[in-house]
Design an enzyme around this catalytic site. Structure first.
Site, PDB file in Angstrom:
ATOM      1  N   ALA A   1     -27.169  17.134  67.234  1.00  0.00           N
ATOM      2  CA  ALA A   1     -26.528  17.937  66.186  1.00  0.00           C
ATOM      3  C   ALA A   1     -26.231  19.349  66.669  1.00  0.00           C
ATOM      4  O   ALA A   1     -26.279  20.302  65.886  1.00  0.00           O
ATOM      5  CB  ALA A   1     -27.434  17.983  64.953  1.00  0.00           C
TER       6      ALA A   1
ATOM      7  N   GLY B   1     -25.455  13.444  64.489  1.00  0.00           N
ATOM      8  CA  GLY B   1     -25.457  14.132  63.205  1.00  0.00           C
ATOM      9  C   GLY B   1     -24.128  14.166  62.502  1.00  0.00           C
ATOM     10  O   GLY B   1     -24.059  14.497  61.311  1.00  0.00           O
ATOM     11  N   ASP B   2     -23.041  13.833  63.204  1.00  0.00           N
ATOM     12  CA  ASP B   2     -21.716  13.815  62.576  1.00  0.00           C
ATOM     13  C   ASP B   2     -21.212  12.389  62.364  1.00  0.00           C
ATOM     14  O   ASP B   2     -20.013  12.174  62.182  1.00  0.00           O
ATOM     15  CB  ASP B   2     -20.715  14.622  63.392  1.00  0.00           C
TER      16      ASP B   2
ATOM     17  N   GLY C   1     -15.252   5.621  74.869  1.00  0.00           N
ATOM     18  CA  GLY C   1     -15.732   5.013  76.095  1.00  0.00           C
ATOM     19  C   GLY C   1     -15.679   3.496  75.985  1.00  0.00           C
ATOM     20  O   GLY C   1     -16.027   2.923  74.950  1.00  0.00           O
TER      21      GLY C   1
ATOM     22  N   GLU D   1     -15.856   6.390  80.340  1.00  0.00           N
ATOM     23  CA  GLU D   1     -15.208   7.262  79.369  1.00  0.00           C
ATOM     24  C   GLU D   1     -13.686   7.195  79.521  1.00  0.00           C
ATOM     25  O   GLU D   1     -13.154   6.873  80.591  1.00  0.00           O
ATOM     26  CB  GLU D   1     -15.698   8.701  79.544  1.00  0.00           C
TER      27      GLU D   1
ATOM     28  N   ASN E   1     -17.858   2.027  73.031  1.00  0.00           N
ATOM     29  CA  ASN E   1     -19.201   2.555  72.835  1.00  0.00           C
ATOM     30  C   ASN E   1     -19.239   3.453  71.605  1.00  0.00           C
ATOM     31  O   ASN E   1     -18.363   4.292  71.410  1.00  0.00           O
ATOM     32  CB  ASN E   1     -19.604   3.357  74.083  1.00  0.00           C
TER      33      ASN E   1
ATOM     34  N   HIS F   1     -20.920  18.347  15.418  1.00  0.00           N
ATOM     35  CA  HIS F   1     -19.974  19.235  16.078  1.00  0.00           C
ATOM     36  C   HIS F   1     -20.427  20.682  16.024  1.00  0.00           C
ATOM     37  O   HIS F   1     -21.129  21.109  15.108  1.00  0.00           O
ATOM     38  CB  HIS F   1     -18.574  19.138  15.446  1.00  0.00           C
TER      39      HIS F   1
ATOM     40  N   ASN G   1     -33.219  30.982  19.652  1.00  0.00           N
ATOM     41  CA  ASN G   1     -34.490  30.760  20.337  1.00  0.00           C
ATOM     42  C   ASN G   1     -34.929  31.903  21.233  1.00  0.00           C
ATOM     43  O   ASN G   1     -36.064  31.905  21.705  1.00  0.00           O
ATOM     44  CB  ASN G   1     -34.413  29.476  21.172  1.00  0.00           C
TER      45      ASN G   1
END
EC number: 2.7.7.23
Length: 454
Positions: free
Chosen positions: A9, A101-102, A137, A151, A166, A360, A383
Site C-alpha cells: 500500500a 491495497g488498491d 504480466g 512483464e 498474473n 406531521h 428538551n
C-alpha cells in the site's frame, strides 16, 4: 503454520490527481485498503503486514488502532522490494499471502481457494484469463506447468499473445520467499525489483507451482484513476445488490441502490430506487422501503414501511411501524409496533409507543411516549434549556393538540388532553384537559387598515 498477510500500500497514485494516498480512496464509503484488510481478517490471518510509503500520517489516522504491523517502504523500487521490507516480520514456517491495497474486491472465497491450491512446500499464484491482457504480466507455461511470469514491457511477441495473466496475488512459503527475494535483480526495462521474478526462481529450484482463478475478473482489478475507481464502485454495488435479491429482496432497479455497509434482509422485502444503506442495517420480512430513503445503522421489524425520502439513522422500527414520507429518525429513536410518524416529523432519543401517531410537522426529542397517543401537527418537546437535555413523558392514550409545546422536564398523565396551541410547563394529571392559550376576543366593527395611495 501461520498465515502471514502482506498488503502492499505504498503507492502515491499520481493518476488519481489527489493528495489522498491511492489506497485510501473509497469504495462504498470504505477505503480500498480497508476492504482488503477486512478480507484478510475474514480468512483467519494470524498477522497483517501493511507496507506503506506515501501519506503515512493520513494512512495511520484513517486506519486507526487496528491489528496491523506498519512496514515503511521509504523508496518505491518495485513490488519485490516492497515485500522485502516485511521480511523481518515473517517466520520461515509462515504461509505468506501477498495482497494489494488498491485491489479491493478480492473475495475471501477466492483467497481460500488459492491457499488450498498451494502445495505443502510450493507456491500458488492467482491468475486470470483476459480477452485484452494489455499491461499485465503474462503467465508462461511449459507442458501446462508454470515456469515464470514475464512483464508486458519485457515480453516478446509470442509471450504478448498469452491471455493468462498474473494478478500479483500469491501464496508463498516464508523460508523460500526470503531466499528468492535475496536473489532478485532490477535488470529489466523498468529498473525495478519484480516480485514476479520469484516464480521463475521457484521453477528453477524445482518447487511446485499451482494456480487458482477468481470467479470474476473484477475481483482482481485495481484502481489507478477515478474512472477505474468508479467502475469498481459500480461492480461492488452490483455484487451487493445481487446478494440482497438472492436473500429475498425485490429491488425496483438493482442499478439504483447504494450499499455502504452490512445489510441483512428477510423475505419479500420491497426496495424502491435510489435508496442508500450505510452501516449495519437489519431488515425483517415484508418490509417496504420507498424511493430516496437513507437508512443508517437501523433495525426494521417485519411489515414495517419507510416511505420515500425519509432519513433513518440509529433507529428501531417495530412490527408494522411506518415512517414518512420526509420523516427523520435520529439516533435513539424507536417506533413501537403499529406506531407511525408522517411527513416532516423528527425524533431523537425518543420512543413512540404501540399504535401511537405523529402525523406531521413535529419534533420529539428526549421523550417517552406511551401507547395510543396522538401527537398533533406542530407539537414540539422543548428538551434543551441551553445547557442540558430534559425528558418528556407522555403516558398512554394522551391527545396532544396541534401547535403544543411541552417544556421538559414534564409528565403528561394517562388519558390527558392538551388543547391546541398550549404551552405545557407543569405536569398534567390523568384524564385532565389542559388549555393554556389566551382567551379568544371578538372586536365588532373592526376597521382593517387600508393602504395609503401615493
Amino acid at each position: 503454520m501461520a498465515l502471514n498477510v502482506v498488503i502492499l500500500a505504498a503507492g502515491k497514485g499520481t493518476r488519481m490527481r489527489s493528495d489522498l494516498p491511492k489506497v485510501l480512496h473509497p469504495i462504498a464509503h470504505k477505503s480500498m485498503v480497508q476492504h482488503v484488510i477486512d478480507t484478510a481478517h475474514s480468512i483467519g490471518s494470524d498477522a497483517i503486514q501493511l507496507v506503506y510509503g506515501y501519506g503515512a500520517d493520513k494512512l495511520k489516522s484513517t486506519l486507526g488502532e487496528q491489528k496491523l504491523n506498519w512496514i515503511l517502504q521509504a523508496e518505491q523500487l518495485g513490488t519485490g522490494h516492497a515485500v522485502a521490507q516485511a521480511i523481518p516480520n515473517i517466520d520461515d514456517n509462515d504461509t505468506v499471502l501477498i495482497l494489494y491495497g488498491d485491489v479491493p474486491l478480492i473475495q475471501a472465497s477466492t483467497l481460500e481457494a488459492l491457499l488450498a491450491a498451494r502445495p505443502e512446500y510450493g507456491v500458488a499464484i492467482l491468475t486470470v484469463n483476459l480477452a485484452n491482457p494489455m499491461g499485465y504480466g503474462r503467465i508462461v507455461r511449459e507442458q501446462g506447468k508454470v515456469v515464470g511470469i514475464v512483464e508486458q514491457k519485457d515480453a516478446n511477441p509470442e509471450q504478448l499473445a498469452i491471455n493468462e495473466v498474473n494478478t500479483g496475488i500469491m501464496a508463498v512459503p516464508g523460508n523460500a520467499l526470503k531466499t528468492w527475494l535475496d536473489r532478485l535483480s532490477n535488470n529489466n526495462a523498468q529498473g525495478e525489483y519484480y516480485l514476479t521474478d520469484i516464480i521463475a526462481m521457484a521453477h528453477a529450484d524445482g518447487v511446485e507451482i499451482n494456480t487458482a482463478q477468481p470467479q470474476s475478473a473484477i475481483e482482481v482489478e485495481g484502481a489507478n484513476n477515478r474512472v477505474q475507481l468508479a467502475q469498481l464502485e459500480r461492480a461492488y454495488q452490483a455484487r451487493e445488490a445481487e446478494k440482497l435479491m438472492i436473500a429475498g429482496a425485490n429491488l425496483r432497479d438493482p442499478s439504483r441502490i447504494d450499499i455502504r455497509g452490512e445489510v441483512t434482509v428477510g423475505m419479500d422485502v420491497m426496495i424502491d430506487v435510489n435508496v442508500i444503506f450505510e452501516g449495519k442495517v437489519v431488515i425483517g420480512n415484508n418490509v417496504t422501503i420507498g424511493a430516496g430513503a437513507i437508512i443508517i445503522d437501523t433495525e426494521i421489524a417485519d411489515n414495517a414501511e419507510i416511505k420515500p425520502y425519509s432519513i433513518i439513522e440509529g433507529a428501531k422500527l417495530g412490527v408494522a411501524a411506518s415512517a414518512g414520507p420526509f420523516a427523520r429518525l435520529r439516533p435513539g429513536a424507536e417506533l413501537m409496533q403499529d406506531a407511525h410518524i408522517g411527513n416532516f416529523v423528527e425524533m431523537k432519543k425518543a420512543v413512540l409507543g404501540v399504535g401511537s401517531k405523529a402525523g406531521h410537522l413535529a419534533y420529539l426529542g428526549d421523550a417517552q411516549i406511551g401507547a395510543g397517543v396522538n401527537i398533533g401537527a406542530g407539537t414540539i418537546t422543548c428538551n434543551y434549556d441551553g445547557a442540558n437535555k430534559h425528558l418528556t413523558v407522555i403516558e398512554d392514550n394522551v391527545f396532544v393538540g396541534s401547535d403544543t409545546q411541552l417544556v421538559a422536564p414534564v409528565t403528561i398523565g394517562k388519558g390527558a388532553t392538551l388543547g391546541a396551541g398550549s404551552t405545557i410547563t407543569r405536569d398534567v394529571g390523568e384524564d385532565e384537559l389542559v388549555i393554556t392559550r389566551v382567551k379568544q376576543k371578538h372586536l365588532t366593527g373592526w376597521q382593517r387598515p387600508v393602504k395609503i395611495k401615493k
